[in-house]
Motif scaffolding. Structure first.
Motif, PDB file in Angstrom:
ATOM      1  N   GLY A   8      44.673  52.299  49.212  1.00 47.33           N
ATOM      2  CA  GLY A   8      45.561  51.887  48.135  1.00 47.33           C
ATOM      3  C   GLY A   8      45.666  50.386  47.964  1.00 47.33           C
ATOM      4  N   HIS A   9      44.845  49.623  48.675  1.00 49.89           N
ATOM      5  CA  HIS A   9      44.867  48.165  48.547  1.00 49.89           C
ATOM      6  C   HIS A   9      44.216  47.699  47.250  1.00 49.89           C
ATOM      7  CE1 HIS A   9      45.148  47.679  53.200  1.00 49.89           C
ATOM      8  NE2 HIS A   9      46.212  48.257  52.672  1.00 49.89           N
ATOM      9  N   ILE A  10      43.279  48.492  46.745  1.00 49.66           N
ATOM     10  CA  ILE A  10      42.622  48.207  45.475  1.00 49.66           C
ATOM     11  C   ILE A  10      42.825  49.427  44.587  1.00 49.66           C
ATOM     12  CG2 ILE A  10      40.421  47.782  44.306  1.00 49.66           C
ATOM     13  CD1 ILE A  10      39.455  46.358  46.832  1.00 49.66           C
ATOM     14  N   HIS A  11      43.365  49.198  43.397  1.00 46.46           N
ATOM     15  CA  HIS A  11      43.626  50.281  42.448  1.00 46.46           C
ATOM     16  C   HIS A  11      42.314  50.703  41.786  1.00 46.46           C
ATOM     17  CE1 HIS A  11      45.442  52.637  39.295  1.00 46.46           C
ATOM     18  NE2 HIS A  11      44.789  51.914  38.396  1.00 46.46           N
ATOM     19  N   ALA A  12      42.051  52.001  41.789  1.00 48.27           N
ATOM     20  CA  ALA A  12      40.849  52.513  41.146  1.00 48.27           C
ATOM     21  C   ALA A  12      41.156  53.857  40.501  1.00 48.27           C
ATOM     22  CB  ALA A  12      39.727  52.660  42.157  1.00 48.27           C
ATOM     23  N   ILE A  13      40.410  54.166  39.477  1.00 46.04           N
ATOM     24  CA  ILE A  13      40.524  55.438  38.781  1.00 46.04           C
ATOM     25  C   ILE A  13      39.356  56.307  39.220  1.00 46.04           C
ATOM     26  CG2 ILE A  13      40.486  56.536  36.509  1.00 46.04           C
ATOM     27  CD1 ILE A  13      41.502  53.786  35.429  1.00 46.04           C
ATOM     28  N   ARG A  14      39.664  57.534  39.572  1.00 41.53           N
ATOM     29  CA  ARG A  14      38.601  58.450  39.994  1.00 41.53           C
ATOM     30  C   ARG A  14      38.019  59.126  38.756  1.00 41.53           C
ATOM     31  NH1 ARG A  14      37.601  60.457  45.433  1.00 41.53           N
ATOM     32  NH2 ARG A  14      35.726  61.652  45.117  1.00 41.53           N
ATOM     33  N   ILE A  15      36.709  59.029  38.605  1.00 40.41           N
ATOM     34  CA  ILE A  15      36.000  59.685  37.514  1.00 40.41           C
ATOM     35  C   ILE A  15      34.942  60.576  38.153  1.00 40.41           C
ATOM     36  CG2 ILE A  15      34.588  59.374  35.445  1.00 40.41           C
ATOM     37  CD1 ILE A  15      35.884  56.593  35.162  1.00 40.41           C
ATOM     38  N   GLY A  16      35.248  61.837  38.224  1.00 44.27           N
ATOM     39  CA  GLY A  16      34.355  62.757  38.931  1.00 44.27           C
ATOM     40  C   GLY A  16      34.311  62.385  40.394  1.00 44.27           C
ATOM     41  N   ARG A  17      33.133  62.074  40.884  1.00 43.80           N
ATOM     42  CA  ARG A  17      32.967  61.671  42.282  1.00 43.80           C
ATOM     43  C   ARG A  17      32.961  60.158  42.462  1.00 43.80           C
ATOM     44  NH1 ARG A  17      27.882  64.889  44.500  1.00 43.80           N
ATOM     45  NH2 ARG A  17      28.041  63.089  45.854  1.00 43.80           N
ATOM     46  N   ASN A  18      33.115  59.437  41.375  1.00 41.97           N
ATOM     47  CA  ASN A  18      33.034  57.976  41.413  1.00 41.97           C
ATOM     48  C   ASN A  18      34.388  57.327  41.173  1.00 41.97           C
ATOM     49  OD1 ASN A  18      30.137  57.945  41.670  1.00 41.97           O
ATOM     50  ND2 ASN A  18      30.080  58.604  39.548  1.00 41.97           N
ATOM     51  N   PHE A  19      34.473  56.057  41.540  1.00 41.89           N
ATOM     52  CA  PHE A  19      35.664  55.268  41.282  1.00 41.89           C
ATOM     53  C   PHE A  19      35.325  54.170  40.285  1.00 41.89           C
ATOM     54  CE2 PHE A  19      36.672  56.889  45.532  1.00 41.89           C
ATOM     55  CZ  PHE A  19      37.974  57.336  45.335  1.00 41.89           C
ATOM     56  N   ALA A  20      36.275  53.886  39.391  1.00 42.07           N
ATOM     57  CA  ALA A  20      36.147  52.777  38.452  1.00 42.07           C
ATOM     58  C   ALA A  20      37.354  51.880  38.649  1.00 42.07           C
ATOM     59  CB  ALA A  20      36.096  53.291  37.021  1.00 42.07           C
ATOM     60  N   ILE A  21      37.104  50.598  38.831  1.00 45.34           N
ATOM     61  CA  ILE A  21      38.180  49.633  39.034  1.00 45.34           C
ATOM     62  C   ILE A  21      38.362  48.878  37.713  1.00 45.34           C
ATOM     63  CG2 ILE A  21      38.969  47.639  40.350  1.00 45.34           C
ATOM     64  CD1 ILE A  21      36.252  49.564  41.902  1.00 45.34           C
ATOM     65  N   PRO A  22      39.552  48.984  37.101  1.00 44.70           N
ATOM     66  CA  PRO A  22      39.778  48.287  35.828  1.00 44.70           C
ATOM     67  C   PRO A  22      39.670  46.766  35.999  1.00 44.70           C
ATOM     68  CG  PRO A  22      41.542  49.871  36.284  1.00 44.70           C
ATOM     69  CD  PRO A  22      40.714  49.756  37.520  1.00 44.70           C
ATOM     70  N   THR A  23      38.966  46.125  35.079  1.00 39.54           N
ATOM     71  CA  THR A  23      38.814  44.678  35.176  1.00 39.54           C
ATOM     72  C   THR A  23      40.152  43.968  34.940  1.00 39.54           C
ATOM     73  OG1 THR A  23      38.081  44.592  32.874  1.00 39.54           O
ATOM     74  CG2 THR A  23      36.372  44.604  34.562  1.00 39.54           C
ATOM     75  N   ASP A  24      41.034  44.570  34.150  1.00 35.91           N
ATOM     76  CA  ASP A  24      42.372  43.981  33.964  1.00 35.91           C
ATOM     77  C   ASP A  24      43.107  43.896  35.300  1.00 35.91           C
ATOM     78  OD1 ASP A  24      42.005  43.664  31.260  1.00 35.91           O
ATOM     79  OD2 ASP A  24      43.033  45.533  30.734  1.00 35.91           O
ATOM     80  N   TYR A  25      42.968  44.928  36.121  1.00 36.77           N
ATOM     81  CA  TYR A  25      43.586  44.930  37.447  1.00 36.77           C
ATOM     82  C   TYR A  25      42.998  43.813  38.303  1.00 36.77           C
ATOM     83  CZ  TYR A  25      44.654  46.254  42.218  1.00 36.77           C
ATOM     84  OH  TYR A  25      45.068  46.223  43.521  1.00 36.77           O
ATOM     85  N   ILE A  26      41.685  43.669  38.262  1.00 35.23           N
ATOM     86  CA  ILE A  26      41.022  42.643  39.066  1.00 35.23           C
ATOM     87  C   ILE A  26      41.481  41.255  38.629  1.00 35.23           C
ATOM     88  CG2 ILE A  26      38.799  41.625  39.691  1.00 35.23           C
ATOM     89  CD1 ILE A  26      37.622  44.486  39.249  1.00 35.23           C
ATOM     90  N   LYS A  27      41.564  41.040  37.308  1.00 37.42           N
ATOM     91  CA  LYS A  27      41.997  39.732  36.787  1.00 37.42           C
ATOM     92  C   LYS A  27      43.395  39.365  37.280  1.00 37.42           C
ATOM     93  CE  LYS A  27      39.399  40.195  32.511  1.00 37.42           C
ATOM     94  NZ  LYS A  27      39.525  40.463  31.071  1.00 37.42           N
ATOM     95  N   THR A  28      44.298  40.348  37.297  1.00 35.05           N
ATOM     96  CA  THR A  28      45.682  40.048  37.672  1.00 35.05           C
ATOM     97  C   THR A  28      45.924  40.063  39.176  1.00 35.05           C
ATOM     98  OG1 THR A  28      46.333  42.361  37.374  1.00 35.05           O
ATOM     99  CG2 THR A  28      46.623  40.888  35.496  1.00 35.05           C
ATOM    100  N   HIS A  29      45.032  40.707  39.931  1.00 35.07           N
ATOM    101  CA  HIS A  29      45.258  40.849  41.368  1.00 35.07           C
ATOM    102  C   HIS A  29      44.156  40.246  42.240  1.00 35.07           C
ATOM    103  CE1 HIS A  29      47.901  43.969  39.714  1.00 35.07           C
ATOM    104  NE2 HIS A  29      48.663  43.688  40.753  1.00 35.07           N
ATOM    105  N   ILE A  30      43.311  39.407  41.692  1.00 32.67           N
ATOM    106  CA  ILE A  30      42.198  38.864  42.471  1.00 32.67           C
ATOM    107  C   ILE A  30      42.670  38.108  43.710  1.00 32.67           C
ATOM    108  CG2 ILE A  30      41.907  36.711  41.165  1.00 32.67           C
ATOM    109  CD1 ILE A  30      39.050  38.866  42.525  1.00 32.67           C
ATOM    110  N   ALA A  31      43.753  37.388  43.621  1.00 30.60           N
ATOM    111  CA  ALA A  31      44.269  36.650  44.795  1.00 30.60           C
ATOM    112  C   ALA A  31      44.728  37.634  45.863  1.00 30.60           C
ATOM    113  CB  ALA A  31      45.412  35.730  44.385  1.00 30.60           C
ATOM    114  N   ASP A  32      45.391  38.712  45.453  1.00 32.45           N
ATOM    115  CA  ASP A  32      45.840  39.727  46.404  1.00 32.45           C
ATOM    116  C   ASP A  32      44.657  40.408  47.085  1.00 32.45           C
ATOM    117  OD1 ASP A  32      48.440  39.157  45.651  1.00 32.45           O
ATOM    118  OD2 ASP A  32      48.538  40.813  44.222  1.00 32.45           O
ATOM    119  N   ILE A  33      43.628  40.700  46.301  1.00 31.27           N
ATOM    120  CA  ILE A  33      42.438  41.367  46.837  1.00 31.27           C
ATOM    121  C   ILE A  33      41.766  40.463  47.865  1.00 31.27           C
ATOM    122  CG2 ILE A  33      40.121  42.195  46.266  1.00 31.27           C
ATOM    123  CD1 ILE A  33      41.292  43.124  43.544  1.00 31.27           C
TER     124      ILE A  33
END
Length: 66
Positions: A37-62
């Motif tokens: 749960g440290h990185i937010h991702a959406i599960r699409i079938g067997r894969n994960f997609a990480i929204p770029t909006d999330y990365i933009k706002t949380h890059i320092a946290d990541i």
């Protein structure tokens, strides 16, 4: 390699391998952070997609949890 903001502006989502390449860590490390749960991702079938909006706002946290 393209700059981070260029990559993030071109796509809505990043895959786990793409984020791993950007952060300079292994795919497995990214998967573990998604599962914990440290990185937010959406599960699409067997894969994960990480929204770029999330990365933009949380890059320092990541970067801190690396």
């Amino acid at each position: 390699m393209k700059k981070l903001h260029e990559i993030l502006s071109q796509k809505q989502y990043l895959t786990v391998p793409e984020l791993a390449r950007i952060l300079g860590i292994s795919r497995i490390a990214v998967y573990k952070k998604v599962k914990k749960g440290h990185i937010h991702a959406i599960r699409i079938g067997r894969n994960f997609a990480i929204p770029t909006d999330y990365i933009k706002t949380h890059i320092a946290d990541i970067e801190q949890i690396l």
